[in-house]
Design a protein around this motif. Structure first.
Motif, short mmCIF file in Angstrom:
data_model
loop_
_atom_site.label_atom_id
_atom_site.label_comp_id
_atom_site.label_asym_id
_atom_site.label_seq_id
_atom_site.Cartn_x
_atom_site.Cartn_y
_atom_site.Cartn_z
N ILE A 308 0.81 -1.20 0.00
CA ILE A 308 0.00 0.00 0.00
C ILE A 308 0.85 1.25 0.00
N VAL A 309 2.08 1.19 0.43
CA VAL A 309 2.92 2.36 0.36
C VAL A 309 3.71 2.41 -0.94
N LEU A 310 3.64 1.37 -1.74
CA LEU A 310 4.43 1.32 -2.96
C LEU A 310 3.52 1.46 -4.15
N PHE A 311 2.73 2.54 -4.19
CA PHE A 311 1.70 2.70 -5.21
C PHE A 311 2.31 2.86 -6.59
N GLY A 312 3.34 3.68 -6.70
CA GLY A 312 4.00 3.86 -7.97
C GLY A 312 3.17 4.63 -8.97
N GLY A 313 3.60 4.64 -10.16
CA GLY A 313 2.89 5.37 -11.20
C GLY A 313 1.98 4.49 -12.00
N LEU A 314 1.66 3.34 -11.49
CA LEU A 314 0.95 2.34 -12.29
C LEU A 314 -0.47 2.72 -12.69
N PRO A 315 -1.31 3.18 -11.79
CA PRO A 315 -2.72 3.32 -12.17
C PRO A 315 -3.00 4.32 -13.29
N PRO A 316 -2.40 5.49 -13.28
CA PRO A 316 -2.80 6.37 -14.37
C PRO A 316 -2.34 5.88 -15.72
N LEU A 317 -1.28 5.04 -15.73
CA LEU A 317 -0.77 4.65 -17.04
C LEU A 317 -1.54 3.48 -17.63
N ALA A 318 -1.53 2.35 -16.90
CA ALA A 318 -2.15 1.16 -17.48
C ALA A 318 -3.65 1.28 -17.50
N GLY A 319 -4.21 1.87 -16.44
CA GLY A 319 -5.65 2.01 -16.41
C GLY A 319 -6.16 2.96 -17.48
N PHE A 320 -5.26 3.75 -18.00
CA PHE A 320 -5.65 4.74 -19.00
C PHE A 320 -6.21 4.07 -20.24
N HIS A 325 -10.81 2.92 -23.78
CA HIS A 325 -11.69 2.04 -24.55
C HIS A 325 -13.13 2.14 -24.09
N LEU A 326 -13.29 2.23 -22.77
CA LEU A 326 -14.63 2.36 -22.21
C LEU A 326 -15.30 3.63 -22.71
N PHE A 327 -14.57 4.74 -22.63
CA PHE A 327 -15.18 6.01 -23.03
C PHE A 327 -15.43 6.05 -24.52
N TRP A 328 -14.57 5.39 -25.27
CA TRP A 328 -14.77 5.38 -26.72
C TRP A 328 -16.04 4.63 -27.09
N CYS A 329 -16.24 3.46 -26.43
CA CYS A 329 -17.47 2.70 -26.68
C CYS A 329 -18.69 3.50 -26.25
N VAL A 339 -20.11 10.07 -20.55
CA VAL A 339 -18.69 10.01 -20.86
C VAL A 339 -18.00 11.30 -20.44
N SER A 340 -18.70 12.42 -20.59
CA SER A 340 -18.05 13.68 -20.18
C SER A 340 -17.86 13.73 -18.68
N ILE A 341 -18.86 13.23 -17.94
CA ILE A 341 -18.68 13.17 -16.48
C ILE A 341 -17.55 12.22 -16.13
N GLY A 342 -17.44 11.12 -16.87
CA GLY A 342 -16.36 10.19 -16.62
C GLY A 342 -15.00 10.83 -16.84
N LEU A 343 -14.88 11.63 -17.89
CA LEU A 343 -13.61 12.29 -18.16
C LEU A 343 -13.26 13.27 -17.05
N LEU A 344 -14.25 14.03 -16.61
CA LEU A 344 -14.00 15.00 -15.54
C LEU A 344 -13.52 14.30 -14.27
N THR A 345 -14.22 13.21 -13.92
CA THR A 345 -13.85 12.54 -12.68
C THR A 345 -12.52 11.81 -12.81
N SER A 346 -12.13 11.43 -14.03
CA SER A 346 -10.80 10.83 -14.18
C SER A 346 -9.72 11.84 -13.87
N VAL A 347 -9.95 13.06 -14.32
CA VAL A 347 -8.98 14.11 -14.01
C VAL A 347 -8.88 14.32 -12.50
N VAL A 348 -10.03 14.28 -11.85
CA VAL A 348 -10.04 14.44 -10.39
C VAL A 348 -9.29 13.29 -9.73
N SER A 349 -9.46 12.09 -10.26
CA SER A 349 -8.81 10.94 -9.64
C SER A 349 -7.30 11.01 -9.80
#
Lengths: 395, 176
Positions: A308-320, A325-329, A339-349
């Protein structure tokens, strides 16, 4: 607190999840989450001596019991609805009532927007025991030898078992498509008795992932097959749920000070994205996008909770890629608002993920950073396997 | 094998009034042991309703499970509580009670309107005509047994695993 019962509960949890993914009739859709939830309650209350885990279990149990009863009533209504459909009464209020009940019942297991109250308390309670034992071990520097250090062992455990867990979770999600009912789980644990239970806590984090996977797999089948004729209604319902969970999860996560609660709220947000995939449906590859996003989510969360302390840069990259693909579909089908709300909240995350990384780099514990360097090698390996699997699925 | 008319109507009225009285007793009685016993009365009346609808197996099963197991468990739990404390600060009307009664009344009204609006005769005769004639010669319990052994065999065996895990979990959680 013996190990035998722990292993039994973990295996029966996965069995319940598998049965849920491969369910063909409504009885199994009720019985399998029952089994899954029962074993989850037992797992979450495993450390009896820790009061916080008891509190988490009680909350989880009460909410789970309530939602199971709602689900049972839904199943009963669904049978009535089948009878009504036989007599060709498509517009009766019974169908909408059955729909609402099942959304609430499944909604608990997936925890989107309104039913998310128990999640942060549960994660905090379950992982508190892990952290307290972790801290005690670290304070006794004199008796600790370097190769027994829990962080080293846990990172080693992850690096060797990560691929196996990854494939196991792939099997879990693919059982929706291929109806694999049982699978042998091969894991080798290190056998030192002292730190044994602490390492097994990682598997408790596994719970959070499997429940999502199983519940979303069953949700896709339920919403698409029996409720085919009233698809407009459940589209609206799921849209509301997705919006609520994305907004709630990501906004509340900003204000959290405890990392465990922040991760719990971020997982609530992730479910919102998954629900977009469910709404899109089969036609434009919505289910495929949901499955790929679930894979990312699984590897991300397993890595997160265990180190839990070794989060790294993984989530924004691979989850991207998954989110893309989800937003494109979703954009193709025409869910522009969602989709626009999803994009906004991704930025927040991204904001609160970066907050964690900032805490890592300039953090209090200077000795964590060598482990970051050690750990970054393995997520790169797992991202490669993830991208290979994406190419495989899309072809 | 339906019940003849007058017995049917008498049982309906009798059980319905018992149900309403028991429900009021559960909610309005101060002593929790009395309300637990009223819950037992409610569950007995609901079970006996199934005799009116010709499902004898379900009636017996509900009697055994709800009254015999669940209500007994509730009574155990209630008896652990110290019921003399409840007489001191008993406020019969709070805002939560008002909200709950509003919600329950709206559910009642919507249920009554839905029941009165659907045409039950059309549904019953359509479903009756779909059944195979042989199924009437086999009793209800036997049909349930046949379905459990053939169509729903997998969930049936899976429930046995759930029971096993529940037993082990109960012992494991309470063991010192």
């Amino acid at each position: 607190m013996a190990i035998a019962e722990f292993l039994l509960f973990v295996l029966t949890t996965t069995l319940g999840g598998m049965f849920l993914c491969g369910a063909n009739d409504l009885i199994t859709i009720f019985v399998a989450p029952e089994c899954f939830s029962l074993c989850s309650y037992l797992l979450s209350g495993y450390t009896k001596k820790d009061v916080r885990s008891n509190e988490a279990t009680t909350k989880y149990l009460l909410m789970g019991g309530a939602s199971s009863s709602i689900l049972v009533h839904e199943i009963e209504l669904q049978e009535i609805v089948n009878g009504l459909i036989n007599t060709q009464m498509y517009n009766s209020p019974g169908i909408s009532i059955a729909l609402i009940f099942i959304t609430v019942g499944i909604g608990f297991k997936l925890f989107p927007g309104p039913s998310h109250q128990w999640t942060p308390d549960l994660y905090e309670g379950m992982l508190h025991s892990w952290f307290s034992s972790f801290r005690d071990y670290e304070c006794n520097r004199s008796i600790r030898r370097q190769k027994d250090h829990p962080k080293m062992i846990i990172s080693w455990l992850l690096r060797t078992n990560q691929i196996r867990w990854f494939f196991f979770s792939i099997f879990l999600t693919c059982s929706y498509g291929t109806k694999v009912e049982k699978i042998e789980k091969n894991q080798s644990f290190t056998t030192t008795d002292e730190g044994f239970l602490e390492k097994l806590r990682i598997i408790i984090a596994f719970l959070s992932v499997t429940s999502k996977v199983a519940a979303s797999a069953s949700a896709t089948r339920i919403f698409y097959i029996p409720f085919y004729f009233s698809s407009n209604e459940w589209h609206i319902l799921l849209e509301i749920l997705a919006i609520l969970s994305m907004i709630l999860g990501n906004l509340i996560a900003i204000t959290q000070t405890s990392m465990k609660r922040m991760l719990a709220y971020s997982s609530i947000g992730q479910i919102g994205y998954v629900i977009i995939g469910i709404i899109v449906g089969d036609s434009n590859g919505g289910y495929a996008s949901m499955i790929t996003y679930m894979l990312f989510y699984i590897s991300m969360n397993l890595g997160t909770f265990a180190c839990i302390v070794l989060f790294g840069g993984l989530p924004p990259l691979a989850g991207f890629f998954g989110k893309l693909h989800l937003f494109w579909c979703g954009w193709q089908v025409g869910l522009y608002f969602l989709v626009s709300i999803g994009l906004l909240t991704s930025v927040v995350s991204i904001y609160y993920y970066l907050k964690i990384i900032k805490l890592l780099m300039t953090g209090r514990n200077q000795e964590i950073t060598p482990h970051v360097r050690n750990y970054k090698r393995s997520p790169l390996r797992s991202t490669n396997s993830i991208e290979l699997s994406i190419l495989f699925f899309q072809n | 094998m339906d019940l003849p008319g007058p017995i049917h109507d008498f049982l309906l009225v009798f059980l319905g009034s018992g149900l309403i009285l028991g429900g009021l007793g559960v909610v309005l009685r101060i002593n929790p042991i009395y309300s637990a016993f009223s819950l037992g009365l409610v569950l007995v009346c609901i079970s006996l309703f199934y005799i009116l609808t010709n499902y004898h197996f379900v009636a017996t099963a509900k009697l055994l499970i709800y009254v015999g197991a669940i209500n007994v468990l509730i009574l155990f739990v209630v008896m652990f509580m110290n019921s003399s404390e409840y007489y001191k600060d008993f406020n019969p009307w709070t805002i939560g009670n008002g909200l709950t009664s509003l919600v329950c009344t709206s559910i009642l009204v919507s249920l009554i309107s839905t029941i009165l609006d659907t045409s039950w005769y059309g549904i019953i005769w359509t479903t009756r005509s779909n059944q195979i004639i042989e199924q009437d010669l086999i009793g209800n319990s036997q049909q349930i047994g046949i379905h459990l052994a053939t169509d729903f065999f997998l969930p049936f065996e899976f429930i046995s695993i759930i029971l096993l895990v529940a037993l082990i979990g109960a012992i494991d959680v309470t063991l010192q």
